[in-house]
Motif scaffolding. Structure first.
Motif, PDB file in Angstrom:
ATOM      1  N   GLU A 103      38.634  44.199  29.796  1.00 44.86           N
ATOM      2  CA  GLU A 103      39.880  43.447  29.910  1.00 44.86           C
ATOM      3  C   GLU A 103      40.823  43.798  28.763  1.00 44.86           C
ATOM      4  O   GLU A 103      40.393  43.986  27.629  1.00 44.86           O
ATOM      5  CB  GLU A 103      39.599  41.939  29.869  1.00 44.86           C
ATOM      6  N   LEU A 104      42.108  43.846  29.086  1.00 46.49           N
ATOM      7  CA  LEU A 104      43.141  43.951  28.059  1.00 46.49           C
ATOM      8  C   LEU A 104      43.804  42.585  27.922  1.00 46.49           C
ATOM      9  O   LEU A 104      44.161  41.964  28.924  1.00 46.49           O
ATOM     10  CB  LEU A 104      44.193  44.992  28.444  1.00 46.49           C
ATOM     11  N   ARG A 105      43.961  42.122  26.715  1.00 46.78           N
ATOM     12  CA  ARG A 105      44.645  40.849  26.486  1.00 46.78           C
ATOM     13  C   ARG A 105      46.077  41.150  26.044  1.00 46.78           C
ATOM     14  O   ARG A 105      46.285  41.835  25.044  1.00 46.78           O
ATOM     15  CB  ARG A 105      43.907  40.039  25.421  1.00 46.78           C
ATOM     16  N   TYR A 106      47.041  40.642  26.780  1.00 49.51           N
ATOM     17  CA  TYR A 106      48.448  40.901  26.491  1.00 49.51           C
ATOM     18  C   TYR A 106      49.246  39.672  26.921  1.00 49.51           C
ATOM     19  O   TYR A 106      48.745  38.826  27.683  1.00 49.51           O
ATOM     20  CB  TYR A 106      48.934  42.146  27.242  1.00 49.51           C
ATOM     21  N   PRO A 107      50.478  39.516  26.428  1.00 50.68           N
ATOM     22  CA  PRO A 107      51.288  38.359  26.834  1.00 50.68           C
ATOM     23  C   PRO A 107      51.425  38.296  28.350  1.00 50.68           C
ATOM     24  O   PRO A 107      51.824  39.271  28.990  1.00 50.68           O
ATOM     25  CB  PRO A 107      52.641  38.629  26.158  1.00 50.68           C
ATOM     26  N   GLY A 108      51.048  37.165  28.923  1.00 55.26           N
ATOM     27  CA  GLY A 108      51.083  37.011  30.368  1.00 55.26           C
ATOM     28  C   GLY A 108      49.727  37.170  31.026  1.00 55.26           C
ATOM     29  O   GLY A 108      49.582  36.882  32.217  1.00 55.26           O
ATOM     30  N   TRP A 109      48.711  37.627  30.272  1.00 55.27           N
ATOM     31  CA  TRP A 109      47.358  37.720  30.819  1.00 55.27           C
ATOM     32  C   TRP A 109      46.797  36.310  30.966  1.00 55.27           C
ATOM     33  O   TRP A 109      46.903  35.481  30.057  1.00 55.27           O
ATOM     34  CB  TRP A 109      46.469  38.544  29.899  1.00 55.27           C
ATOM     35  N   ILE A 110      46.197  36.025  32.128  1.00 53.00           N
ATOM     36  CA  ILE A 110      45.671  34.692  32.411  1.00 53.00           C
ATOM     37  C   ILE A 110      44.231  34.831  32.893  1.00 53.00           C
ATOM     38  O   ILE A 110      43.960  35.597  33.825  1.00 53.00           O
ATOM     39  CB  ILE A 110      46.514  33.975  33.484  1.00 53.00           C
ATOM     40  N   PRO A 111      43.285  34.128  32.292  1.00 53.40           N
ATOM     41  CA  PRO A 111      41.884  34.233  32.724  1.00 53.40           C
ATOM     42  C   PRO A 111      41.717  33.891  34.197  1.00 53.40           C
ATOM     43  O   PRO A 111      42.253  32.895  34.678  1.00 53.40           O
ATOM     44  CB  PRO A 111      41.166  33.210  31.834  1.00 53.40           C
ATOM     45  N   GLY A 112      40.995  34.746  34.909  1.00 52.57           N
ATOM     46  CA  GLY A 112      40.651  34.465  36.296  1.00 52.57           C
ATOM     47  C   GLY A 112      41.596  35.025  37.334  1.00 52.57           C
ATOM     48  O   GLY A 112      41.293  34.976  38.529  1.00 52.57           O
ATOM     49  N   CYS A 113      42.744  35.559  36.921  1.00 52.87           N
ATOM     50  CA  CYS A 113      43.685  36.108  37.896  1.00 52.87           C
ATOM     51  C   CYS A 113      43.291  37.528  38.293  1.00 52.87           C
ATOM     52  O   CYS A 113      42.747  38.282  37.484  1.00 52.87           O
ATOM     53  CB  CYS A 113      45.105  36.100  37.332  1.00 52.87           C
ATOM     54  N   GLU A 114      43.593  37.891  39.528  1.00 59.05           N
ATOM     55  CA  GLU A 114      43.260  39.217  40.051  1.00 59.05           C
ATOM     56  C   GLU A 114      44.333  40.239  39.677  1.00 59.05           C
ATOM     57  O   GLU A 114      45.471  39.887  39.372  1.00 59.05           O
ATOM     58  CB  GLU A 114      43.119  39.162  41.577  1.00 59.05           C
ATOM     59  N   GLN A 115      43.952  41.511  39.740  1.00 60.26           N
ATOM     60  CA  GLN A 115      44.851  42.659  39.589  1.00 60.26           C
ATOM     61  C   GLN A 115      45.574  42.696  38.240  1.00 60.26           C
ATOM     62  O   GLN A 115      46.697  43.189  38.143  1.00 60.26           O
ATOM     63  CB  GLN A 115      45.885  42.698  40.727  1.00 60.26           C
ATOM     64  N   GLN A 116      44.944  42.197  37.200  1.00 59.53           N
ATOM     65  CA  GLN A 116      45.536  42.317  35.879  1.00 59.53           C
ATOM     66  C   GLN A 116      45.099  43.646  35.252  1.00 59.53           C
ATOM     67  O   GLN A 116      44.110  44.254  35.653  1.00 59.53           O
ATOM     68  CB  GLN A 116      45.138  41.131  35.008  1.00 59.53           C
ATOM     69  N   THR A 117      45.850  44.076  34.259  1.00 62.10           N
ATOM     70  CA  THR A 117      45.611  45.391  33.671  1.00 62.10           C
ATOM     71  C   THR A 117      44.290  45.417  32.915  1.00 62.10           C
ATOM     72  O   THR A 117      44.004  44.529  32.106  1.00 62.10           O
ATOM     73  CB  THR A 117      46.757  45.769  32.720  1.00 62.10           C
ATOM     74  N   GLU A 118      43.482  46.433  33.202  1.00 63.08           N
ATOM     75  CA  GLU A 118      42.242  46.687  32.467  1.00 63.08           C
ATOM     76  C   GLU A 118      42.246  48.137  31.999  1.00 63.08           C
ATOM     77  O   GLU A 118      42.936  48.980  32.574  1.00 63.08           O
ATOM     78  CB  GLU A 118      41.018  46.424  33.347  1.00 63.08           C
ATOM     79  N   GLN A 119      41.481  48.402  30.969  1.00 65.37           N
ATOM     80  CA  GLN A 119      41.429  49.754  30.408  1.00 65.37           C
ATOM     81  C   GLN A 119      40.027  50.332  30.540  1.00 65.37           C
ATOM     82  O   GLN A 119      39.034  49.605  30.436  1.00 65.37           O
ATOM     83  CB  GLN A 119      41.843  49.743  28.934  1.00 65.37           C
ATOM     84  N   GLU A 120      39.970  51.631  30.769  1.00 68.73           N
ATOM     85  CA  GLU A 120      38.694  52.341  30.841  1.00 68.73           C
ATOM     86  C   GLU A 120      38.720  53.479  29.827  1.00 68.73           C
ATOM     87  O   GLU A 120      39.577  54.357  29.889  1.00 68.73           O
ATOM     88  CB  GLU A 120      38.458  52.888  32.249  1.00 68.73           C
ATOM     89  N   ASP A 121      37.788  53.431  28.887  1.00 70.91           N
ATOM     90  CA  ASP A 121      37.690  54.445  27.839  1.00 70.91           C
ATOM     91  C   ASP A 121      36.426  55.265  28.030  1.00 70.91           C
ATOM     92  O   ASP A 121      35.381  54.736  28.435  1.00 70.91           O
ATOM     93  CB  ASP A 121      37.635  53.802  26.446  1.00 70.91           C
ATOM     94  N   VAL A 122      36.522  56.548  27.714  1.00 73.42           N
ATOM     95  CA  VAL A 122      35.358  57.430  27.716  1.00 73.42           C
ATOM     96  C   VAL A 122      35.118  57.886  26.282  1.00 73.42           C
ATOM     97  O   VAL A 122      36.034  58.376  25.612  1.00 73.42           O
ATOM     98  CB  VAL A 122      35.560  58.652  28.632  1.00 73.42           C
ATOM     99  N   PHE A 123      33.886  57.692  25.809  1.00 68.97           N
ATOM    100  CA  PHE A 123      33.486  58.097  24.463  1.00 68.97           C
ATOM    101  C   PHE A 123      32.396  59.165  24.570  1.00 68.97           C
ATOM    102  O   PHE A 123      31.587  59.139  25.495  1.00 68.97           O
ATOM    103  CB  PHE A 123      32.919  56.913  23.676  1.00 68.97           C
ATOM    104  N   ARG A 124      32.381  60.063  23.593  1.00 70.41           N
ATOM    105  CA  ARG A 124      31.290  61.033  23.498  1.00 70.41           C
ATOM    106  C   ARG A 124      30.799  61.091  22.059  1.00 70.41           C
ATOM    107  O   ARG A 124      31.567  60.854  21.115  1.00 70.41           O
ATOM    108  CB  ARG A 124      31.747  62.433  23.937  1.00 70.41           C
ATOM    109  N   LEU A 125      29.516  61.410  21.920  1.00 67.52           N
ATOM    110  CA  LEU A 125      28.962  61.566  20.580  1.00 67.52           C
ATOM    111  C   LEU A 125      29.648  62.741  19.890  1.00 67.52           C
ATOM    112  O   LEU A 125      29.756  63.831  20.457  1.00 67.52           O
ATOM    113  CB  LEU A 125      27.454  61.809  20.649  1.00 67.52           C
ATOM    114  N   SER A 126      30.109  62.519  18.674  1.00 68.20           N
ATOM    115  CA  SER A 126      30.829  63.568  17.952  1.00 68.20           C
ATOM    116  C   SER A 126      29.848  64.581  17.378  1.00 68.20           C
ATOM    117  O   SER A 126      28.745  64.227  16.954  1.00 68.20           O
ATOM    118  CB  SER A 126      31.654  62.957  16.820  1.00 68.20           C
ATOM    119  N   PRO A 127      30.233  65.858  17.350  1.00 69.80           N
ATOM    120  CA  PRO A 127      29.340  66.888  16.806  1.00 69.80           C
ATOM    121  C   PRO A 127      29.016  66.687  15.329  1.00 69.80           C
ATOM    122  O   PRO A 127      27.960  67.112  14.863  1.00 69.80           O
ATOM    123  CB  PRO A 127      30.132  68.188  17.019  1.00 69.80           C
TER     124      PRO A 127
END
Length: 349
Positions: free
Chosen positions: A219-243
């Motif tokens: 979940e992303l928390r931003y002005p106007g975000w309301i718990p339980g509402c549908e279709q709110q903005t979410e973020q997906e991050d990909v991490f990898r182990l660094s060399p």
């Protein structure tokens, strides 16, 4: 009895005595654990925190003794299958316990979940130190722990991730923390964690760990975000182990339903422009001069879910009220990369 047979009998007796002593010790520990479970662990979640923490410490200590003794015995007694079987016996003695074990290189890693109260969850790491198996580290956080083996670090150093899952929020997400744990000599340390990587209050919808890659959707928390509402903005991050061994590094990110965050920025800008009398900003957000003239002098956005016209909406209705507490509906439509107000009217009551 001949001399050779007598010698064989003595040798067999010498071999059997330590095993018998170990079995007696294990049985005693299991009995103590069973008593602890029935008299104190059962009420730990509702008792005072200090007594609950003491009960969990005693239970963890008994489990530590069981594992260290088996590892010291070697052979089949140190195998993951045997150790898990022993832990299953303790779990049967306390139905509220989840006890799991994994072998990662020379390390034996156990996850203990004895309840839901603080202090009930622990990840214990056992391994050789100064030539003898012992408890190397104990990690305690809130939530249910899960261990994920990872590819070895430079020089073949064992490492693994611990995912701590909190209680469900009721909206398909849950608090989440990920720790990267690595052996350093005779010690084991947390070398990276989401709590210190820009995600201190991570509430995740999904996560995946495979090889040296981790994917988090949260979940992303931003002005106007309301718990339980549908279709709110979410973020997906990909991490990898660094060399370089520093830990996980973010290599990509994308947003789901990014339109909602942008919409809410436009809504906030409209409310601010009305409140300050900023005509230029108001004209940019409300191109229709007739509509601008009908708007109240001030509006307050209600803490209610927005009403989009579809999964990837072209129009969204937002609830608001005037200074006189009169409910209004504001309908925004897409305009380029942003949103503009198309209509606004009082709600008929």
């Amino acid at each position: 009895m001949t001399g050779s047979r007598l010698l064989s009998a003595v040798l067999l007796l010498q071999m059997a005595l330590p095993a018998a002593a170990g079995a007696a010790g294990a049985g005693d520990r299991l009995d103590r654990f069973r008593t602890l479970a029935s008299t104190r662990l059962m009420f730990a979640d509702v008792a005072d925190p200090e007594r609950a923490a003491e009960a969990y410490r005693e239970a963890h200590a008994l489990l530590d003794e069981e594992i260290v003794e088996s590892l010291a015995s070697g052979s089949v007694f140190a195998s993951p299958a045997f150790l898990q079987d022993r832990l299953d016996g303790f779990a049967d003695a306390w139905g509220g316990a989840t006890l799991r074990l994994a072998r990662i290189g020379p390390l034996t890693v156990a996850t203990f979940q004895l309840g839901e109260a603080p202090g009930a969850s622990s990840v214990r790491v056992y391994g050789p130190a100064r030539g003898e198996p012992q408890l190397l580290a104990a990690l305690q956080r809130e939530g249910r722990p899960a261990v994920h083996p990872l590819p070895a670090a430079a020089g073949g150093t064992p490492q693994f991730a611990v995912v701590w899952e909190g209680a469900p929020t009721g909206r398909g997400t849950r608090p989440l923390r990920v720790d990267l744990v690595r052996q350093r000599g005779d010690d084991v340390e947390v070398v990276w964690t989401t709590a210190e990587a820009g995600l201190p209050t991570l509430v995740a919808r999904d996560y995946r760990l495979r090889g040296g890659e981790m994917r988090l959707r949260y979940e992303l928390r931003y002005p106007g975000w309301i718990p339980g509402c549908e279709q709110q903005t979410e973020q997906e991050d990909v991490f990898r182990l660094s060399p370089d061994g520093a830990g996980f590094v973010r290599v990509s990110q994308r947003q789901h339903n990014a339109w909602h965050r942008t919409l809410r920025q436009a809504v906030a800008a409209l409310v601010a422009a009305l409140g300050s009398g900023d005509r230029a900003a108001l004209a940019a957000l409300v191109p229709d001069p007739g509509l601008r003239g009908r708007l109240p002098a001030s509006l307050t956005v209600e803490p209610a879910c927005d009403a989009p016209d579809g999964p990837n909406p072209g129009a969204v209705s937002v609830a608001a009220t005037t200074a006189e507490h009169e409910p209004w509906t504001l309908t925004f439509v897409r305009h380029g990369g942003g949103w503009r107000l198309r209509s606004a009217s009082p709600v008929l009551q």
